[in-house]
Scaffold this active site. Sequence first.
Site, PDB file in Angstrom:
ATOM      1  CG  HIS A 275      -1.948  -1.059   1.224  1.00 50.02           C
ATOM      2  ND1 HIS A 275      -2.832  -1.247   0.182  1.00 50.02           N
ATOM      3  CD2 HIS A 275      -2.218  -2.036   2.133  1.00 50.02           C
ATOM      4  CE1 HIS A 275      -3.610  -2.291   0.463  1.00 50.02           C
ATOM      5  NE2 HIS A 275      -3.262  -2.790   1.628  1.00 50.02           N
TER       6      HIS A 275
ATOM      7  CG  ASP B 177      -2.938  -8.469   0.506  1.00 49.63           C
ATOM      8  OD1 ASP B 177      -2.233  -8.750   1.484  1.00 49.63           O
ATOM      9  OD2 ASP B 177      -3.988  -7.784   0.579  1.00 49.63           O
TER      10      ASP B 177
ATOM     11  CG  HIS C 262      -6.694  -5.431   1.487  1.00 50.59           C
ATOM     12  ND1 HIS C 262      -6.177  -6.316   2.406  1.00 50.59           N
ATOM     13  CD2 HIS C 262      -7.903  -5.039   1.958  1.00 50.59           C
ATOM     14  CE1 HIS C 262      -7.049  -6.466   3.410  1.00 50.59           C
ATOM     15  NE2 HIS C 262      -8.099  -5.700   3.154  1.00 50.59           N
TER      16      HIS C 262
ATOM     17  CG  ASP D 206      -5.227 -10.161   3.012  1.00 50.04           C
ATOM     18  OD1 ASP D 206      -4.893 -10.660   1.910  1.00 50.04           O
ATOM     19  OD2 ASP D 206      -4.927  -9.003   3.354  1.00 50.04           O
TER      20      ASP D 206
END
Length: 309
Positions: free
Chosen positions: A125, A162, A164, A245
Amino acid sequence: MIIYTHNDCLKKFNGHAHPEKKERLESIINSIKSSNLKVKFKEAPLADLETISLVHPKQHIEQIFSNIPQEGIIGVEKEPYADTMLCPNSKNAILRSCGAGIAAATDLMEKNERIFCAVRPPGHHAETIRANGFCFINNVAVTARYLQKKYKIKKVAIIDFDVHHGNGTQEIFFKDQSVAYGSSHEFPLFPGTGAEDETGVGNIFNATLKAGTTSKEFISIFDQKVLKAIDKFKPEIILISAGFDAHKRDPLANISLESDDFFKITKNIVDIANTHSKGRVISFLEGGYDLQALSESIIEHLNALKPHI
Ligand SMILES: [Zn+2]
């Protein structure tokens, strides 16, 4: 196969209720140690500011470090995302997470090793000049730029499973044809980016997943929208942003992968590396917040990642 990690990565504390906690890394390391995987643990070195500045301006990194408190924890972002925290032990954890990738690049190029970087904080991120989503330095991006600069690698692919979207990785390479970025992620979900029409200069491949996506659907979408594009790109090296995740047990998302799906996903990535990239892969821990899911999924990931002679 080499695992880069460091005790300093266990010392970053984000608050008692925070999902990005040291127990994540502990359960991964314990699981690897009690498995029959043949791995060599190496200590992640501290990244140097010069190499980090291939991605993030020095001033930005110095600014982050200047906010590190003497005691307690402070957030580096404004509400509503005030969950990217600094504690007194943050600096070395951040530098070792990035340093793992830099050292891994050397082992990859000079010893032809497969490497997993078991580090925290994560990195995908982190944008050029913005820490967010528990990330400060984009570990995978710095490694890509370092491989290009030091070893004259022309084409690097970053594959991110991931749950996200890696807004940082996308932002850093958005106009860079030498780096392909392919990501599958729940959408809509934090950080809000990663729509399929965000394509950069034809080098960004986003695959959006609806809440409730099953294993079978995930594997199919990942293959069609991410792997096919990366295969076509013919990378010289593949870097993986490995977040666990999208597991059905994960508390932060709503995708229904089983632990053994991470074997299939990883194996499909490794097959592309074997075809185009001389088998060269470095994988980086990103997210994954359920300890049981992490301890199971990491073994599946490493079993697919290990070189099969
Ligand atoms: Zn994540």
